[in-house]
Design a protein around this motif. Structure first.
Motif, PDB file in Angstrom:
ATOM      1  N   THR A 248      14.319  23.091  -0.487  1.00  0.00           N
ATOM      2  CA  THR A 248      15.067  24.263  -0.024  1.00  0.00           C
ATOM      3  C   THR A 248      15.140  24.322   1.495  1.00  0.00           C
ATOM      4  N   THR A 249      14.151  23.781   2.177  1.00  0.00           N
ATOM      5  CA  THR A 249      14.143  23.770   3.638  1.00  0.00           C
ATOM      6  C   THR A 249      14.974  22.618   4.193  1.00  0.00           C
ATOM      7  N   LEU A 250      14.807  21.421   3.617  1.00  0.00           N
ATOM      8  CA  LEU A 250      15.450  20.231   4.184  1.00  0.00           C
ATOM      9  C   LEU A 250      16.872  19.964   3.702  1.00  0.00           C
ATOM     10  N   ARG A 251      17.208  20.380   2.497  1.00  0.00           N
ATOM     11  CA  ARG A 251      18.543  20.064   1.950  1.00  0.00           C
ATOM     12  C   ARG A 251      19.668  20.521   2.892  1.00  0.00           C
ATOM     13  N   PRO A 252      19.600  21.731   3.489  1.00  0.00           N
ATOM     14  CA  PRO A 252      20.672  22.137   4.408  1.00  0.00           C
ATOM     15  C   PRO A 252      20.729  21.311   5.695  1.00  0.00           C
ATOM     16  N   LEU A 253      19.646  20.642   6.054  1.00  0.00           N
ATOM     17  CA  LEU A 253      19.579  19.842   7.279  1.00  0.00           C
ATOM     18  C   LEU A 253      19.907  18.375   7.033  1.00  0.00           C
ATOM     19  N   ALA A 254      20.105  17.998   5.777  1.00  0.00           N
ATOM     20  CA  ALA A 254      20.272  16.593   5.413  1.00  0.00           C
ATOM     21  C   ALA A 254      21.734  16.195   5.304  1.00  0.00           C
ATOM     22  N   SER A 255      22.037  15.009   5.805  1.00  0.00           N
ATOM     23  CA  SER A 255      23.371  14.446   5.594  1.00  0.00           C
ATOM     24  C   SER A 255      23.378  13.613   4.314  1.00  0.00           C
ATOM     25  N   GLU A 256      22.218  13.151   3.893  1.00  0.00           N
ATOM     26  CA  GLU A 256      22.065  12.362   2.661  1.00  0.00           C
ATOM     27  C   GLU A 256      20.807  12.821   1.939  1.00  0.00           C
ATOM     28  N   TRP A 257      20.868  12.884   0.613  1.00  0.00           N
ATOM     29  CA  TRP A 257      19.700  13.195  -0.218  1.00  0.00           C
ATOM     30  C   TRP A 257      19.738  12.217  -1.382  1.00  0.00           C
ATOM     31  N   HIS A 258      19.038  11.109  -1.241  1.00  0.00           N
ATOM     32  CA  HIS A 258      19.035  10.023  -2.229  1.00  0.00           C
ATOM     33  C   HIS A 258      17.839  10.232  -3.151  1.00  0.00           C
ATOM     34  N   ASP A 259      18.103  10.659  -4.380  1.00  0.00           N
ATOM     35  CA  ASP A 259      17.063  11.055  -5.318  1.00  0.00           C
ATOM     36  C   ASP A 259      16.987  10.077  -6.487  1.00  0.00           C
ATOM     37  N   GLU A 260      15.847   9.428  -6.630  1.00  0.00           N
ATOM     38  CA  GLU A 260      15.622   8.488  -7.733  1.00  0.00           C
ATOM     39  C   GLU A 260      14.505   8.985  -8.660  1.00  0.00           C
ATOM     40  N   THR A 261      14.242  10.291  -8.663  1.00  0.00           N
ATOM     41  CA  THR A 261      13.153  10.810  -9.490  1.00  0.00           C
ATOM     42  C   THR A 261      13.414  10.623 -10.983  1.00  0.00           C
ATOM     43  N   ASP A 262      14.667  10.372 -11.378  1.00  0.00           N
ATOM     44  CA  ASP A 262      14.946  10.105 -12.787  1.00  0.00           C
ATOM     45  C   ASP A 262      14.234   8.844 -13.266  1.00  0.00           C
ATOM     46  N   ARG A 263      13.903   7.952 -12.344  1.00  0.00           N
ATOM     47  CA  ARG A 263      13.157   6.739 -12.702  1.00  0.00           C
ATOM     48  C   ARG A 263      11.751   7.053 -13.188  1.00  0.00           C
ATOM     49  N   LEU A 264      11.222   8.218 -12.846  1.00  0.00           N
ATOM     50  CA  LEU A 264       9.870   8.586 -13.259  1.00  0.00           C
ATOM     51  C   LEU A 264       9.774   8.764 -14.770  1.00  0.00           C
ATOM     52  N   SER A 265      10.859   9.118 -15.419  1.00  0.00           N
ATOM     53  CA  SER A 265      10.838   9.352 -16.861  1.00  0.00           C
ATOM     54  C   SER A 265      11.273   8.144 -17.678  1.00  0.00           C
ATOM     55  N   GLU A 266      11.666   7.061 -17.004  1.00  0.00           N
ATOM     56  CA  GLU A 266      12.041   5.838 -17.711  1.00  0.00           C
ATOM     57  C   GLU A 266      10.801   5.189 -18.297  1.00  0.00           C
ATOM     58  N   LYS A 267      10.942   4.654 -19.495  1.00  0.00           N
ATOM     59  CA  LYS A 267       9.834   3.939 -20.112  1.00  0.00           C
ATOM     60  C   LYS A 267       9.761   2.541 -19.532  1.00  0.00           C
ATOM     61  N   ALA A 268       8.565   2.122 -19.212  1.00  0.00           N
ATOM     62  CA  ALA A 268       8.368   0.771 -18.685  1.00  0.00           C
ATOM     63  C   ALA A 268       8.614  -0.236 -19.806  1.00  0.00           C
ATOM     64  N   ALA A 269       9.267  -1.307 -19.468  1.00  0.00           N
ATOM     65  CA  ALA A 269       9.505  -2.371 -20.448  1.00  0.00           C
ATOM     66  C   ALA A 269       8.189  -3.074 -20.739  1.00  0.00           C
ATOM     67  N   LEU A 270       7.909  -3.236 -21.999  1.00  0.00           N
ATOM     68  CA  LEU A 270       6.682  -3.928 -22.406  1.00  0.00           C
ATOM     69  C   LEU A 270       6.933  -5.435 -22.422  1.00  0.00           C
TER      70      LEU A 270
END
Length: 73
Positions: free
Chosen positions: A48-70
Protein backbone atom coordinates in the motif's frame (compact mmCIF):
# COMPACT_ATOMS: atom_id res chain seq x y z
CA UNK A 1 5.45 -4.24 -17.20
CA UNK A 2 8.39 -3.44 -19.44
CA UNK A 3 9.77 -6.13 -21.70
CA UNK A 4 12.94 -6.28 -19.59
CA UNK A 5 10.92 -7.20 -16.50
CA UNK A 6 8.45 -9.36 -18.42
CA UNK A 7 11.33 -11.54 -19.60
CA UNK A 8 12.98 -11.68 -16.18
CA UNK A 9 12.27 -14.48 -13.75
CA UNK A 10 13.36 -14.08 -10.16
CA UNK A 11 15.60 -16.92 -9.00
CA UNK A 12 16.83 -18.29 -5.68
CA UNK A 13 19.76 -15.88 -5.95
CA UNK A 14 17.38 -12.89 -5.71
CA UNK A 15 16.85 -12.08 -2.04
CA UNK A 16 14.33 -9.98 -0.09
CA UNK A 17 15.73 -6.59 0.89
CA UNK A 18 13.98 -6.83 4.27
CA UNK A 19 14.75 -10.33 5.52
CA UNK A 20 17.00 -12.14 3.03
CA UNK A 21 14.43 -14.80 2.05
CA UNK A 22 13.95 -15.66 -1.62
CA UNK A 23 12.42 -12.69 -3.46
CA UNK A 24 9.21 -13.15 -5.44
CA UNK A 25 8.38 -9.47 -6.03
CA UNK A 26 10.53 -6.93 -7.86
CA UNK A 27 9.58 -3.25 -7.54
CA UNK A 28 11.04 -0.50 -9.71
CA UNK A 29 10.62 2.94 -8.17
CA UNK A 30 9.31 5.59 -10.55
CA UNK A 31 11.32 8.58 -9.29
CA UNK A 32 14.79 6.99 -9.04
CA UNK A 33 14.49 3.85 -11.15
CA UNK A 34 15.92 1.92 -8.22
CA UNK A 35 14.90 -1.68 -7.66
CA UNK A 36 13.67 -3.33 -4.49
CA UNK A 37 13.05 -7.04 -4.02
CA UNK A 38 10.73 -8.61 -1.48
CA UNK A 39 9.56 -12.01 -0.34
CA UNK A 40 5.79 -12.49 -0.54
CA UNK A 41 5.27 -11.57 3.12
CA UNK A 42 7.16 -8.29 2.98
CA UNK A 43 5.74 -7.36 -0.44
CA UNK A 44 2.24 -7.54 1.04
CA UNK A 45 3.38 -5.53 4.07
CA UNK A 46 4.72 -2.62 1.98
CA UNK A 47 2.39 -2.78 -1.04
CA UNK A 48 0.00 0.00 0.00
CA UNK A 49 2.94 2.35 0.59
CA UNK A 50 5.14 1.43 -2.38
CA UNK A 51 2.62 0.61 -5.14
CA UNK A 52 1.83 4.33 -5.79
CA UNK A 53 5.58 5.08 -6.02
CA UNK A 54 6.37 2.19 -8.38
CA UNK A 55 6.66 2.29 -12.14
CA UNK A 56 6.83 -1.53 -12.20
CA UNK A 57 5.48 -4.20 -9.81
CA UNK A 58 6.69 -7.62 -10.98
CA UNK A 59 4.92 -10.22 -8.83
CA UNK A 60 5.79 -13.92 -9.02
CA UNK A 61 4.16 -14.97 -5.73
CA UNK A 62 1.90 -17.34 -7.69
CA UNK A 63 4.97 -19.58 -7.96
CA UNK A 64 4.73 -20.19 -4.21
CA UNK A 65 1.62 -22.34 -4.70
CA UNK A 66 2.99 -24.39 -7.60
CA UNK A 67 3.73 -28.00 -6.79
CA UNK A 68 7.35 -28.96 -7.21
CA UNK A 69 7.95 -31.57 -9.88
CA UNK A 70 8.97 -34.87 -8.36
CA UNK A 71 12.00 -36.58 -9.90
CA UNK A 72 11.23 -39.72 -11.83
CA UNK A 73 12.71 -42.99 -10.61
Amino acid sequence: MTSALADRTLTAVDRCDRCGAQAYVLVVLEASGGELMFCGHHARAVETTLRPLASEWHDETDRLSEKAALPED
